[in-house]
Design an enzyme around this catalytic site. Sequence first.
Site, PDB file in Angstrom:
ATOM      1  N   ASN A 112     -12.032  13.417   0.466  1.00 25.63           N
ATOM      2  CA  ASN A 112     -13.054  12.452   0.878  1.00 25.63           C
ATOM      3  C   ASN A 112     -14.458  13.037   0.764  1.00 25.63           C
ATOM      4  OD1 ASN A 112     -11.117  10.542   1.398  1.00 25.63           O
ATOM      5  ND2 ASN A 112     -11.239  10.688   3.630  1.00 25.63           N
ATOM      6  N   TYR A 134      -1.782  -0.433  11.028  1.00 19.37           N
ATOM      7  CA  TYR A 134      -1.914  -1.105   9.730  1.00 19.37           C
ATOM      8  C   TYR A 134      -0.726  -0.809   8.828  1.00 19.37           C
ATOM      9  CZ  TYR A 134      -3.119  -1.539   4.813  1.00 19.37           C
ATOM     10  OH  TYR A 134      -3.072  -1.812   3.471  1.00 19.37           O
ATOM     11  N   THR A 136       0.823  -1.204   0.000  1.00 22.02           N
ATOM     12  CA  THR A 136       0.000   0.000   0.000  1.00 22.02           C
ATOM     13  C   THR A 136       0.859   1.257   0.000  1.00 22.02           C
ATOM     14  OG1 THR A 136      -1.545   1.286   1.377  1.00 22.02           O
ATOM     15  CG2 THR A 136      -0.093  -0.214   2.520  1.00 22.02           C
ATOM     16  N   LYS A 159     -15.419   0.015   4.156  1.00 26.68           N
ATOM     17  CA  LYS A 159     -14.584   1.054   3.554  1.00 26.68           C
ATOM     18  C   LYS A 159     -15.447   2.213   3.057  1.00 26.68           C
ATOM     19  CE  LYS A 159     -10.827  -1.371   4.229  1.00 26.68           C
ATOM     20  NZ  LYS A 159      -9.860  -1.768   3.218  1.00 26.68           N
ATOM     21  N   SER A 212       2.507  -2.319   9.939  1.00 20.11           N
ATOM     22  CA  SER A 212       2.603  -3.765   9.700  1.00 20.11           C
ATOM     23  C   SER A 212       2.897  -4.053   8.233  1.00 20.11           C
ATOM     24  CB  SER A 212       1.320  -4.473  10.151  1.00 20.11           C
ATOM     25  OG  SER A 212       0.223  -4.168   9.304  1.00 20.11           O
ATOM     26  N   LYS A 213       2.320  -3.269   7.327  1.00 17.99           N
ATOM     27  CA  LYS A 213       2.607  -3.465   5.902  1.00 17.99           C
ATOM     28  C   LYS A 213       4.036  -3.025   5.566  1.00 17.99           C
ATOM     29  CE  LYS A 213       0.420  -4.743   2.964  1.00 17.99           C
ATOM     30  NZ  LYS A 213       0.286  -6.124   2.412  1.00 17.99           N
TER      31      LYS A 213
END
Length: 361
Positions: free
Chosen positions: A266, A167, A133, A206, A170-171
Amino acid sequence: MKILITGGAGFIGSAVVRHIIKNTQDTVVNIDKLTYAGNLESLSDISESNRYNFEHADICDSAEITRIFEQYQPDAVMHLAAESHVDRSITGPAAFIETNIVGTYALLEVARKYWSALGEDKKNNFRFHHISTDEVYGDLPHPDEVENSVTLPLFTETTAYAPSSPYSASKASSDHLVRAWRRTYGLPTIVTNCSNNYGPYHFPEKLIPLVILNALEGKPLPIYGKGDQIRDWLYVEDHARALHMVVTEGKAGETYNIGGHNEKKNLDVVFTICDLLDEIVPKATSYREQITYVADRPGHDRRYAIDAGKISRELGWKPLETFESGIRKTVEWYLANTQWVNNVKSGAYQSWIEQNYEGRQ
């Protein structure tokens, strides 16, 4: 070519599987643990293909993964299995450490041992493609923070890592492991980092599917903070096409950023969805009236944007969908596939939504 895909029942993984089965002659071995976001219904239209195989397994189970490698003898691995929701990583980071870091390590070790024993030709052509990502890079300057004349930077393949959530940390850790296995052991790895995906079969926690479904059900449309966070949006089928191109044509040791060239706030994304619904399924008042603002996510990154020039120059990939065409296809898909939606919205999912969003108001 026989491709072993982890996480092939998830959102991006299922798009990759569908693309390969429908548009190539390659064979797929899909390994998925089938956690809450894994859904075999997303593969119903290709599940009877004689080029598709499914194995219900956890990538942390080295013995089972070793059996699968030995049974199917894959030519390449596409590693998509991951916990991927930032909000869930904040309230429950342990699952992200286990799957994204420990699971990637376990898969790398099985793949390394398998690759080491291959014959010379198959060994030279083998690829371990790790899908990641753009969130590993942290965030970028926001237009509100710079003068109008300043050209805003984009993430490139050499941008330094600065993850800001459990997150993304961790990626980032898994990315580093993959590169270390190449440098230390010679495993022919490739890493891709993508921007925000959207499209059919997206699990409704999401932003885009959540807004579509809440709007149709007359529920509030939750917007974090002021909704001024900027994301680059990539249609999932464009991403699937890019990923297959990378695993079949990409150069070992390389990193490729994959983006949609669609930077949007957004709030503007939500406005677009509301306006489409006003057009397609109008009601007495605009869907925009359902928008509600909730407390922002802790440490929320303000802007992501990808420079996808490298994959365009070297592999010839470009997105086919604009945001306007892709979001229309997405809205129309959810309107036409209410049964799929109802089947994935379990009681556990509903409880999580209520806790995460309604608790922020």
